[in-house]
Write a protein that holds these residues in place. Structure first.
Motif, PDB file in Angstrom:
ATOM      1  N   GLY A   1     -11.137 -25.116 -35.712  1.00  0.00           N
ATOM      2  CA  GLY A   1      -9.776 -24.824 -35.292  1.00  0.00           C
ATOM      3  C   GLY A   1      -8.884 -26.046 -35.325  1.00  0.00           C
ATOM      4  O   GLY A   1      -7.721 -25.974 -35.752  1.00  0.00           O
ATOM      5  N   LEU A   2      -9.399 -27.168 -34.884  1.00  0.00           N
ATOM      6  CA  LEU A   2      -8.604 -28.396 -34.881  1.00  0.00           C
ATOM      7  C   LEU A   2      -8.288 -28.861 -36.306  1.00  0.00           C
ATOM      8  O   LEU A   2      -7.179 -29.326 -36.588  1.00  0.00           O
ATOM      9  CB  LEU A   2      -9.350 -29.489 -34.119  1.00  0.00           C
ATOM     10  CG  LEU A   2      -9.380 -29.301 -32.599  1.00  0.00           C
ATOM     11  CD1 LEU A   2     -10.420 -30.213 -31.968  1.00  0.00           C
ATOM     12  CD2 LEU A   2      -8.012 -29.563 -32.000  1.00  0.00           C
ATOM     13  N   LYS A   3      -9.248 -28.724 -37.202  1.00  0.00           N
ATOM     14  CA  LYS A   3      -8.993 -29.104 -38.604  1.00  0.00           C
ATOM     15  C   LYS A   3      -7.950 -28.184 -39.227  1.00  0.00           C
ATOM     16  O   LYS A   3      -7.088 -28.639 -39.995  1.00  0.00           O
ATOM     17  CB  LYS A   3     -10.301 -29.057 -39.395  1.00  0.00           C
ATOM     18  CG  LYS A   3     -11.270 -30.183 -39.046  1.00  0.00           C
ATOM     19  CD  LYS A   3     -12.549 -30.090 -39.859  1.00  0.00           C
ATOM     20  CE  LYS A   3     -13.483 -31.258 -39.559  1.00  0.00           C
ATOM     21  NZ  LYS A   3     -14.750 -31.171 -40.322  1.00  0.00           N
ATOM     22  N   ALA A   4      -8.013 -26.899 -38.898  1.00  0.00           N
ATOM     23  CA  ALA A   4      -7.026 -25.960 -39.422  1.00  0.00           C
ATOM     24  C   ALA A   4      -5.642 -26.278 -38.880  1.00  0.00           C
ATOM     25  O   ALA A   4      -4.634 -26.208 -39.613  1.00  0.00           O
ATOM     26  CB  ALA A   4      -7.421 -24.525 -39.058  1.00  0.00           C
ATOM     27  N   ALA A   5      -5.554 -26.641 -37.611  1.00  0.00           N
ATOM     28  CA  ALA A   5      -4.268 -27.002 -37.020  1.00  0.00           C
ATOM     29  C   ALA A   5      -3.714 -28.272 -37.658  1.00  0.00           C
ATOM     30  O   ALA A   5      -2.505 -28.381 -37.905  1.00  0.00           O
ATOM     31  CB  ALA A   5      -4.428 -27.185 -35.514  1.00  0.00           C
TER      32      ALA A   5
ATOM     33  N   ARG B   1      -0.196 -22.651 -34.306  1.00  0.00           N
ATOM     34  CA  ARG B   1      -0.599 -21.254 -34.126  1.00  0.00           C
ATOM     35  C   ARG B   1      -0.995 -20.626 -35.465  1.00  0.00           C
ATOM     36  O   ARG B   1      -1.964 -19.865 -35.554  1.00  0.00           O
ATOM     37  CB  ARG B   1       0.528 -20.458 -33.460  1.00  0.00           C
ATOM     38  CG  ARG B   1       0.702 -20.789 -31.975  1.00  0.00           C
ATOM     39  CD  ARG B   1       1.936 -20.113 -31.375  1.00  0.00           C
ATOM     40  NE  ARG B   1       1.842 -18.665 -31.404  1.00  0.00           N
ATOM     41  CZ  ARG B   1       1.298 -17.922 -30.444  1.00  0.00           C
ATOM     42  NH1 ARG B   1       0.790 -18.498 -29.364  1.00  0.00           N
ATOM     43  NH2 ARG B   1       1.267 -16.598 -30.535  1.00  0.00           N
ATOM     44  N   GLU B   2      -0.247 -20.939 -36.515  1.00  0.00           N
ATOM     45  CA  GLU B   2      -0.598 -20.432 -37.848  1.00  0.00           C
ATOM     46  C   GLU B   2      -1.957 -20.967 -38.289  1.00  0.00           C
ATOM     47  O   GLU B   2      -2.762 -20.248 -38.886  1.00  0.00           O
ATOM     48  CB  GLU B   2       0.477 -20.826 -38.863  1.00  0.00           C
ATOM     49  CG  GLU B   2       1.766 -20.029 -38.751  1.00  0.00           C
ATOM     50  CD  GLU B   2       2.733 -20.343 -39.872  1.00  0.00           C
ATOM     51  OE1 GLU B   2       2.274 -20.788 -40.958  1.00  0.00           O
ATOM     52  OE2 GLU B   2       3.948 -20.143 -39.673  1.00  0.00           O
TER      53      GLU B   2
ATOM     54  N   VAL C   1      -7.996 -19.227 -39.252  1.00  0.00           N
ATOM     55  CA  VAL C   1      -9.454 -19.290 -39.138  1.00  0.00           C
ATOM     56  C   VAL C   1      -9.974 -18.339 -38.049  1.00  0.00           C
ATOM     57  O   VAL C   1     -11.092 -18.482 -37.558  1.00  0.00           O
ATOM     58  CB  VAL C   1      -9.934 -20.739 -38.863  1.00  0.00           C
ATOM     59  CG1 VAL C   1      -9.708 -21.607 -40.093  1.00  0.00           C
ATOM     60  CG2 VAL C   1      -9.259 -21.333 -37.641  1.00  0.00           C
ATOM     61  N   GLY C   2      -9.141 -17.382 -37.683  1.00  0.00           N
ATOM     62  CA  GLY C   2      -9.578 -16.325 -36.776  1.00  0.00           C
ATOM     63  C   GLY C   2      -9.752 -16.740 -35.328  1.00  0.00           C
ATOM     64  O   GLY C   2     -10.528 -16.130 -34.584  1.00  0.00           O
TER      65      GLY C   2
END
Length: 412
Positions: free
Chosen positions: A27-31, A160-161, A166-167
């Motif tokens: 999640g952190l990498k996606a953010a 948020r996006e 990543v669900g």
């Protein structure tokens, strides 16, 4: 509105509490990717805030806090990646002991739950606060100031996006768009949904939160940070430290706002100091003795000794001994960061032992009081209180503990 946000934050916190380290890292990498991908939109949003701030006459120090460019946005993204790489504190078992009755009693580190943060013109806090809260398993509700509204909205929406991609629950971060004081006070009383409230900003904001909140508060204080130049100090070192601590960034809480100079070296040191700070147009407000020794200084008032300027101004006090210096610093400091420049080991230890502050330095700039510099990846704030957390607040400071007890049928 806030009750609904609180409910969603509670739901998100329940989900975050069950996530493993790898999922939180994802999640952190996606953010972080989302921040980089939305860099141009964030810059455009920030320019709206900057234009309004200039029109309203915001000081240079606060404008610097507010400003975002591609470099600072990339730094926010890098900060999230650094947090992702840190060890996850959640689930750590701190102790485990067997009692005489056979019960095995241990302590386990767990998230706080829902954190709320009220902050001023520091849009980078939006990303930093999310990263630390997410890694430590907490949902976060953010309320920034009106000065940074467009910037904060753009950053939060990008994050948020990234989570959605990543669900993972988008409501791990929520930003309150209403910047009114009434909404802030309502947030301070959201006990049913918010587990801890952290104010980040000036003395006025922090005082308001401490006095009005019914939610438990972790107080992050203002920074009236001192540099004490002892009689044995290396002049070049002292000048370099003062120049860095005062002028590298003037609008931050770990900048030097006050100087204390030992009387034995003041006559020789003050002209060099005035010349060094003159390059940056720093106004030096000195006591009567300093004014006699170095013409051209501005007379200091009593109010100057406790002032956080966030500007090109510094107060200057002459002290006849290390004891006098320590007494002055402990009277007027805000419990943030203090440093001594000295070649005397005994004095360095006396300073370390007797100064009452979250971070106490020997021969180094106060500008190092920072979560990233301390190896935390980022920080949720610099706590100047003494209960639960003190100094830069990283992941562990966003957790609490619970007792876990194993039995085999014991009754009392």
């Amino acid at each position: 509105m806030l009750i609904e946000m609180g409910k969603r934050a509670k739901e998100a916190a329940s989900l975050l509490n069950t996530l493993g380290s790898s999922k939180k890292e994802e999640g952190l990498k996606a953010a972080a990717r989302a921040l980089s991908d939305h860099s141009s939109q964030i810059e455009k949003a920030n320019e709206k805030d900057m234009e309004k701030a200039r029109q309203n006459g915001m000081s240079q120090g606060l404008l610097d806090r507010l400003a975002l460019d591609s470099k600072r946005i990339n730094a926010m993204a890098e900060g999230l990646l650094e947090v992702a790489a840190l060890e996850d504190p959640v689930g750590e078992v701190l102790s485990m002991k067997t009692r005489p009755n056979g019960l095995i009693i241990g302590q386990k580190r767990v998230p706080l739950g829902v954190a709320a943060i009220i902050y001023e013109a520091r849009p980078n806090v939006t990303a930093d606060a999310f990263g630390l809260c997410f890694k430590s398993g907490n949902a976060v509700i953010l309320k920034g100031g009106s000065d940074a509204l467009h910037s904060n909205m753009a950053i939060a929406e990008a994050i948020r996006e990234g989570l959605f991609s990543v669900g993972l629950p988008q409501d791990a971060i929520q930003l309150i768009s209403d910047t009114s004081r009434e909404t802030a006070r309502e947030l301070m009383r959201l006990n049913d949904y918010v587990d801890v409230l952290i104010p980040r900003g000036g003395a006025g904001l922090i005082k308001t939160v401490v006095e009005n909140s019914t939610v438990p508060v972790i107080e992050t204080g203002t920074g009236n940070c001192h540099v004490f130049v002892d009689a044995s100090a290396d002049f070049d070192m002292a000048l370099n430290i003062i120049e860095n601590a005062k002028t590298q960034r003037i609008g931050v809480c770990n900048a030097c706002e006050s100087l204390v100079i030992h009387r034995d070296i003041a006559e020789d040191f003050l002209p060099l100091l005035a010349e060094r700070l003159k390059k940056h147009q720093v106004e030096i407000r000195g006591d009567e003795e300093a004014l006699r020794l170095c013409p051209g200084l501005v007379p200091a008032s009593e109010a100057d000794w406790g002032q956080e300027y966030l500007d090109y101004i510094v107060s200057l006090k002459i002290a006849g001994s290390i004891e006098e210096a320590i007494s002055h610093i402990n009277r007027y400091n805000t419990g943030h960061s203090e440093t001594i420049v000295t070649s005397d080991y005994a004095n360095s230890q006396k300073f370390l032992n007797e100064i009452d502050a979250a971070a106490v330095y020997v021969n180094a700039s106060t500008r190092f009081t920072d979560g990233n510099q301390f190896g935390f990846g980022a920080e949720i704030g610099i706590s100047t209180q003494k209960l639960h957390a003190r100094g830069p607040m990283g992941l562990k400071e966003l957790t609490t503990t619970k007792y876990i007890i194993y039995g085999n049928g014991q009754i009392r």
